[in-house]
Design an enzyme around this catalytic site. Structure first.
Site, PDB file in Angstrom:
ATOM      1  NE  ARG A 105      -8.272 -10.327  -7.227  1.00  0.00           N
ATOM      2  CZ  ARG A 105      -9.279 -11.147  -7.014  1.00  0.00           C
ATOM      3  NH1 ARG A 105      -9.571 -11.511  -5.783  1.00  0.00           N
ATOM      4  NH2 ARG A 105     -10.033 -11.577  -8.002  1.00  0.00           N
ATOM      5  CB  THR A 109       0.747 -11.233  -5.275  1.00  0.00           C
ATOM      6  OG1 THR A 109       0.148  -9.980  -5.653  1.00  0.00           O
ATOM      7  CG2 THR A 109       2.121 -11.347  -5.930  1.00  0.00           C
ATOM      8  CG  ASP A 201     -14.440  -8.832 -12.568  1.00  0.00           C
ATOM      9  OD1 ASP A 201     -14.914  -7.684 -12.669  1.00  0.00           O
ATOM     10  OD2 ASP A 201     -13.248  -9.052 -12.312  1.00  0.00           O
ATOM     11  CG  ASP A 204     -14.709  -8.017 -16.273  1.00  0.00           C
ATOM     12  OD1 ASP A 204     -14.169  -6.963 -16.613  1.00  0.00           O
ATOM     13  OD2 ASP A 204     -14.084  -9.080 -16.090  1.00  0.00           O
TER      14      ASP A 204
END
Length: 210
Positions: A105, A109, A201, A204
Site C-alpha cells: 500500500r 495514496t 498492522d 508487523d
C-alpha cells in the site's frame, strides 16, 4: 450483499479473535492465533464443496460414504500478511496448491501497488480462496482478485479475519460474484487507513517487525 458476505460467529473463532486483538499478544502467539482462525474460517468457506458417493472396505464391512467430488483448491495469500494464514488452511486441505500475490500500500495514496504474482499453472481448473487477514480500504483485495480473474479460475472466494465496512462496500461493488468470509466487521477506518478497533498492522505483528 447479504448473500455475498459471511461473518463467522463461531465461539472458537470469536474467542481466539479477542486474544488476536490484544496489543500484549506477542508475535509467536499472534502467528498461532492467525493460523488457527484461518483454519476455522476455511472450514466454513469450504462448506459448499460438492460430494460424491463411494464405498470403502472397513475392518468389519463395506461403508457407503462420500468424498469431495473432483474439486481442486488453490490458496492465494496476499503478501506478506496473508502468509500467516497459509499453514492453517493447508492443515485442512493439504493437497491444495498455493499461489502468491505481492501488493503493498502506497503510504501517500493508500492505493495498492503490484510487485509479484505467481499462480498455479493449472489455476483454471481450481477453486481459489484468496487470503489476507485484514480487509481495510479494499484496494489490495480487489486488485488481487482482479489479477487472479485474468487466469480464469473455476471460482474465487475471499477470506479475511477482520473487515472494515468501507472495504466491504468497495469489495462487494467491485467483485459482486466473489463471496467474502470474515470473523468480524469492525467500526471504521481511521485517517491512516487502519481498521478501528482492528488489531494494528497484521504483517508487523505476524513477523515481529513492529
Amino acid at each position: 450483499m447479504e448473500n455475498q458476505v459471511f461473518v463467522m460467529q463461531h465461539p472458537l473463532i470469536q474467542h481466539k479473535l479477542t486474544y488476536l486483538r490484544d496489543k500484549n499478544t506477542g508475535s509467536k502467539d499472534f502467528r498461532q492465533l492467525v493460523s488457527e482462525i484461518a483454519m476455522l474460517l476455511c472450514y466454513e468457506a469450504t462448506r459448499d464443496l460438492p460430494l460424491e458417493d463411494v464405498t470403502v472396505d472397513t475392518p468389519v464391512g463395506v461403508a457407503h460414504t462420500k468424498v469431495i467430488e473432483g474439486r481442486k483448491l488453490a490458496f492465494v495469500p496476499i503478501l506478506r500478511a496473508g502468509l500467516g494464514m497459509v499453514d492453517g488452511v493447508l492443515s485442512l486441505v493439504p493437497a491444495a496448491k498455493v499461489g502468491h500475490i505481492g501488493l503493498y500500500r502506497d503510504p501517500k495514496t493508500l492505493k495498492p501497488v503490484e510487485y509479484y504474482s505467481k499462480l498455479p499453472h493449472d489455476i483454471e481448473q481450481r477453486d481459489v480462496i484468496v487470503l489476507d487477514p485484514m480487509l481495510a480500504t479494499g484496494g489490495s483485495s480487489c486488485d488481487a482478485v482482479t489479477i487472479i480473474k485474468r487466469s480464469h479460475p473455476k471460482s474465487i472466494k475471499f477470506m479475511c479475519i477482520i473487515a472494515a465496512p468501507e472495504g466491504i462496500k468497495v469489495f462487494t461493488e467491485t467483485h459482486p460474484d466473489v463471496q467474502l468470509y470474515c470473523a468480524a466487521v469492525d467500526d471504521h477506518l481511521n485517517e491512516n487507513g487502519y481498521i478501528v478497533p482492528g488489531l494494528g498492522d497484521a504483517g508487523d505483528r505476524i513477523f515481529g517487525t513492529l
